[in-house]
Design a protein around this motif. Structure first.
Motif, short mmCIF file in Angstrom:
data_model
loop_
_atom_site.label_atom_id
_atom_site.label_comp_id
_atom_site.label_asym_id
_atom_site.label_seq_id
_atom_site.Cartn_x
_atom_site.Cartn_y
_atom_site.Cartn_z
N MET C 1 127.40 119.12 -47.32
CA MET C 1 126.09 119.79 -48.34
C MET C 1 125.79 120.85 -47.24
N LYS C 2 125.44 122.25 -47.41
CA LYS C 2 124.87 123.00 -46.40
C LYS C 2 124.16 123.15 -46.91
N VAL C 3 122.97 123.54 -45.69
CA VAL C 3 121.63 124.20 -45.59
C VAL C 3 121.46 124.97 -44.68
N HIS C 4 120.49 126.13 -45.87
CA HIS C 4 120.07 127.59 -45.02
C HIS C 4 118.50 127.52 -44.19
N LEU C 5 118.25 127.63 -42.93
CA LEU C 5 117.80 127.68 -42.78
C LEU C 5 116.81 129.66 -42.07
N LYS C 6 115.42 129.14 -42.38
CA LYS C 6 114.90 130.54 -41.52
C LYS C 6 113.59 130.42 -41.03
N ALA C 176 126.22 140.96 -45.63
CA ALA C 176 126.99 140.21 -46.67
C ALA C 176 128.52 139.53 -47.04
N LYS C 177 129.30 140.32 -46.14
CA LYS C 177 130.54 139.87 -46.56
C LYS C 177 130.77 138.49 -45.44
N ARG C 178 129.94 138.67 -43.92
CA ARG C 178 130.03 137.22 -42.99
C ARG C 178 129.40 136.01 -43.78
N LYS C 179 128.08 136.19 -44.62
CA LYS C 179 128.01 135.18 -44.97
C LYS C 179 128.91 134.59 -46.01
N GLU C 180 130.12 135.66 -46.76
CA GLU C 180 131.08 135.34 -47.36
C GLU C 180 132.47 134.11 -46.73
N PHE C 181 131.93 134.99 -45.52
CA PHE C 181 133.43 134.44 -44.60
C PHE C 181 133.06 132.91 -43.69
N THR C 182 131.51 133.04 -43.71
CA THR C 182 131.28 131.86 -42.74
C THR C 182 130.67 131.03 -44.07
N ASN C 183 130.93 130.96 -45.27
CA ASN C 183 130.78 129.61 -45.92
C ASN C 183 132.26 129.87 -46.70
N ASN C 184 132.63 130.65 -46.95
CA ASN C 184 133.62 130.15 -47.26
C ASN C 184 135.19 129.18 -46.28
N ASN C 185 134.74 129.26 -44.87
CA ASN C 185 135.23 128.49 -43.87
C ASN C 185 134.62 127.77 -43.12
N SER C 186 132.95 126.68 -43.95
CA SER C 186 132.83 125.89 -42.99
C SER C 186 132.82 124.81 -44.26
#
Lengths: 148, 594, 186
Positions: C1-6, C176-186
């Motif tokens: 499960m992925k969690v995003h942090l700020k 935005a594309k970077r976020k998508e990329f890291t989402n797809n690759n992890s």
């Protein structure tokens, strides 16, 4: 981690480019320690070595034999230990799509190799100082994107 | 459909036939009965007639006896007695006949008995009378008496006979009465039945006639269809075959044989015979596919080679399907086409594709060389030159300094040219993704890229609403950058550049620039109030590296518009320009609405 | 499960400092973003221990006076940039007033320590904030340029492009594309 020096690494298979690079930093007023590597394999071996001093900024040429810049970039991004390094792609001209691709893959900076030495010095100085600002002011490195 | 109709006809005809046969039998029965009745009737008439005749004879004989006796009495001639003597037997016989004839009537038998009594009585008195007269002396009174009694007996006989005759008549009439009804209604029945039969036959006739006509038509159509199908096979270069799933027999059309290079029907159609023509390498493949024919309802197409009788190799494609025909039988029907041309054409196209691919690879390699390998030494030259200038410029002679400066500017020019060439060759379509993009955003991005110049020149850019289209976003963005950049570059001094971008939908027919057809386009106009250009050179400006100004007046390599043209062509569109010197220029971009 | 942090860095650092100092057991008071004071004397070894512990968190104990000053200048700048209230005076004036020192003096020390000028640092901070606003909010460029005190959108775009080499929209797209990329690759 405070050091007096800013650690710089360059991976480029071209001898002349390595020379320009090191000369440029020599002439800059910033306190730096520059290491160069001839290809991707050499670079990754250094980075993966636990005793190595990791660079603050890594300059990566894209076209290298054995392991090219993109492969190194991906490998570095997968490695948690290497997360703190600002990665600058240092390359000859590429298409818009290609440049965007390097950013998407995790590069912080894209530098098109200039044709003038003074310009090179200026670019390198700017990269290093901005990176230093990020480093010392706690800015979000994820948003660190630069194109020169 | 027709099939069902025909089947109904068959049933209908069978029914009619059965009915007709029944009717005929019925009529035969009735006729037989009628004839029997007739026979019986005539027999009865005959019989009655015979009875009456016999009775007449009887009475005649009696009368003869009487007459003879009378005659003798009158003449005493013994010859008169002959009928009298003969009459006894005759009367007896006659009486027997009548008796036999009226066997079955009790009334008549009773009457006969009665009659016999009187006949006997008459005969009695006849003989008595005779005996008496034969005496010498006889009493006339007794004679009279005897004669009167005899006469009354005779009258009784006569009456009796008449009685019997009328009885016989009555009997006959009664009998006739019986038959009368039969006789009466029989013809009626026959006529009625005949009428019905006639009607039935007429109906059958009409129906059969119609069916015949239909059949004839169907046969005609079939013949024509058959001919057409045969012709179609010849023209289309294919043959057809059938495999009857019940009888396990094959049937090849004429053209199926011709395809193989042999005379139609020159061998008995079978898989084994066909396989003799198949290329040895493909035999197993064909067998594997043909295995499915008896079992599967669909035989998907498969391609194989055959060797014609004349040695030529051809490519065949066979496919088939099970069809259930009218009678309920299942037949596997298939076609075999000669696809040799198609196979060769495909091979040709594949070869061309390979050629194009390798050409493309070569071009891509050239692209790479131009970008990396050519630029690299040039960059080194420039960089080392710049180092030289920085470090040792003062050490050079005057001419040396000049030379170095010239070398630098030439190298720079070369670099820009190569960069532009590279950008031009990168503006291709291969491996580029077309996606839905809002052209308004792309325009915004373009304006952002040009922010600095826009600021500098204080330019005003107005745009109307642009559509969302399926495009290569980077390229359309570049298109805007190039056009707006040009407008800014070639703006008039001391005049605020105003650049207007408008969009509308048009039909090719209605437009001055487009060819005449009904295709629809988005028409985007980018117009400015800059220095414009002479309309005479309108074609030239789109040519690669062609410029209308020299490099000292305005910088540039002449590649911008060539790239614009290429981009627009990548999107199946058009670009045109109109210019008026010192007033401004307008560029018309057409992108198809699909 | 992925969690995003700020991360809220001021809050983060303050908590760490509080925890560590409390652990140490000496009385202290936190003054500003990068400053606190011990209310009692503290032995050198303990100080060294503390310094080491802080280092693990990437917290540097600044001993150099110049560095201290620079940090103060940075604090003022960050506060200035992040405040939504527009300034009535030039930023240089504002900083000088705030720290009660001449701007020239401040400038020279700042450049010596950080290798960059105050003006440049202000720009860096502004652009950094702009980046955050672009990524994390729905604000359009006009709104962002107003909040950051730019004279126009064009001014913001120009400075953004000068600083990062790319336009704000290109930046947005890439992130935005970077976020998508890291989402797809992890």
């Amino acid at each position: 981690m405070t050091t007096e020096y800013i650690n710089i690494c360059l991976a480029d298979d071209d001898q002349d480019d390595r020379l320009f690079f090191t000369d440029a930093f020599d002439e800059l007023k910033i306190k730096t320690k520059v290491s160069t590597f001839n290809d991707g394999v050499e670079l990754m071996n250094y980075l993966n070595d636990a005793d190595s001093v990791l660079p603050n900024v890594l300059f990566l040429d894209l076209n290298m034999p054995k392991k090219n810049g993109l492969e190194c970039l991906l490998e570095i991004k997968k490695n948690e230990n290497l997360n703190d390094i600002a990665i600058a792609i240092y390359s000859t001209s590429s298409s818009e799509e290609h440049i965007e691709e390097t950013f998407i893959n995790g590069a912080n900076i894209y530098i098109k190799k200039p044709s003038d030495f003074e310009t090179l010095k200026k670019i390198l100085a700017e990269v290093v100082t901005i990176n230093w600002q990020y480093h010392t002011s706690g800015l979000n490195k994820d948003n660190f994107l630069m194109r020169m | 459909m027709k099939d069902v109709q025909l089947r109904n006809s068959t049933i209908f005809l069978k029914i009619i036939f059965v009915i007709s046969a029944a009717v005929i039998f019925f009529i035969a029965g009735i006729t037989f009965k009628h004839i029997t009745v007739l026979k019986k009737s005539s027999k009865w008439v005959e019989q009655s007639h015979n009875v009456n005749m016999e009775l007449e004879r009887l009475i005649s004989y009696l009368k003869d006896a009487e007459t003879g006796q009378r005659g003798y009495i009158l003449t005493n001639d013994k010859s008169f007695l002959t009928p009298y003597t003969e009459s006894k037997t005759l009367i007896r016989d006659s009486y027997k006949k009548v008796s036999a004839l009226t066997e079955n009537s009790r009334t008549q038998q009773a009457n006969l008995k009665n009659l016999l009594f009187y006949i006997n009585k008459r005969q009695n008195y006849l003989s008595k009378t005779l005996y008496l007269t034969q005496q010498e002396n006889y009493d006339k009174k007794i004679l009279n008496n005897y004669l009167i009694i005899g006469k009354s007996a005779m009258d009784s006989v006569r009456t009796k006979i008449e009685n019997m005759m009328s009885t016989q008549q009555n009997l006959l009439q009664n009998r006739q009465e019986d038959y009368k009804s039969t006789m009466n209604y029989t013809p009626l029945l026959i006529y009625l039945t005949l009428l019905v039969t006639l009607v039935l036959i007429t109906i059958s006739f009409i129906k059969m006639n119609r069916d015949l006509v239909k059949l004839r038509k169907t046969i005609n159509t079939l013949s024509v269809a058959n001919e057409a199908s045969n012709l179609a096979e010849v023209v289309g270069g294919f043959g057809s075959w059938q495999y009857n799933l019940e009888t396990n027999e094959y049937n090849f059309s004429d053209n199926e044989y011709r395809l193989l290079g042999v005379k139609p029907q020159s061998f008995k159609p079978s898989l084994e015979e066909f396989l003799k023509f198949v290329h040895p390498d493909d035999i197993q493949y064909v067998i594997d596919n043909a295995k499915n024919i008896p079992t599967n309802s669909i035989l998907p197409p498969f391609t194989y080679r055959i060797i014609r009788k004349d040695g030529e190799i051809r490519y065949f494609r066979t496919l088939g399907r099970v069809v259930t025909i009218a009678s309920g039988e299942r037949t596997h029907i298939g076609t075999t086409s000669d696809v040799t041309e198609e196979v060769y054409a495909n091979k040709f196209i594949e070869d061309r594709n390979r050629e194009l691919e390798s050409n493309n690879k070569e071009l891509t390699a050239f692209n790479y060389i131009a970008s990396h390998d050519l630029q690299e030494p040039l960059r080194k030259i420039e960089t080392f030159l710049s180092r030289l200038v920085t470090k040792d410029y003062s050490n050079l002679s005057k001419s040396g300094q000049q030379y170095v400066t010239s070398i630098q500017s030439s190298a720079q020019r070369m670099r820009i040219l190569i960069e532009d060439l590279l950008q031009f060759s990168r503006t291709n379509k291969t491996e580029k993704v077309f996606e839905d993009a809002d052209l308004n955003s792309l325009l915004e991005n373009a304006k952002q890229e040009l922010t600095q110049i826009i600021e500098e020149k204080q330019a005003i850019i107005e745009s109307s609403e642009l559509p969302t289209l399926k495009v290569i976003p980077f390229q359309i963005q570049q298109l805007f950058i190039n056009l707006i950049g040009n407008s800014l570059k070639y703006s008039k001094e001391n005049r605020t550049p105003i650049i207007k971008i408008t969009c509308s939908k048009i039909v090719a027919n209605d437009d001055e620039f487009l060819p005449n057809n009904n295709m629809k386009y988005h028409k985007i106009i980018v117009e400015d109030n800059g220095i414009g250009f002479d309309q005479e050179y309108v074609k030239k400006i789109f040519i690669l590296f062609s410029r209308l100004h020299n490099k000292n007046e305005y910088e540039g390599t002449g590649i911008g518009l060539a790239i614009c043209k290429k981009i627009v062509e990548n999107h199946q569109g058009f670009i045109f320009a109109k210019g008026v010197l010192n007033q401004g220029a307008a560029f018309f971009i057409y992108l198809p609405i699909d | 499960m992925k969690v995003h942090l700020k991360y809220n860095y001021p809050q983060l650092t303050k908590k760490i400092i509080q925890d560590k100092l409390s652990e140490l057991g000496y009385k202290f008071k936190i003054i500003g973003f990068g400053e606190f004071v011990f209310l009692e004397k503290i032995p050198t070894e303990k100080m060294m221990e503390l310094t080491e512990q802080f280092q693990e968190y990437g917290i540097e104990v600044v001993e150099n006076q110049k560095s201290v000053l620079v940090q103060k200048i940075k604090d003022v700048i960050v506060e200035m940039v992040n405040s939504e209230i527009p300034l009535n005076v030039k930023s240089s004036v504002h900083i000088a007033e705030k720290l009660n020192l001449s701007y020239v003096h401040l400038s020279s020390i700042f450049s010596e320590v950080t290798y960059t000028s105050i003006e440049n640092y202000i720009i860096i901070q502004k652009i950094e904030l702009a980046k955050q606003l672009i990524i994390n909010t729905d604000m359009n460029l006009t709104e962002i340029s107003i909040q950051l005190n730019y004279s126009s959108v064009a001014h913001l775009s120009t400075q953004f492009k000068n600083n990062t080499g790319m336009t704000p929209s290109a930046f947005q797209r890439i992130i935005a594309k970077r976020k998508e990329f890291t989402n797809n690759n992890s």
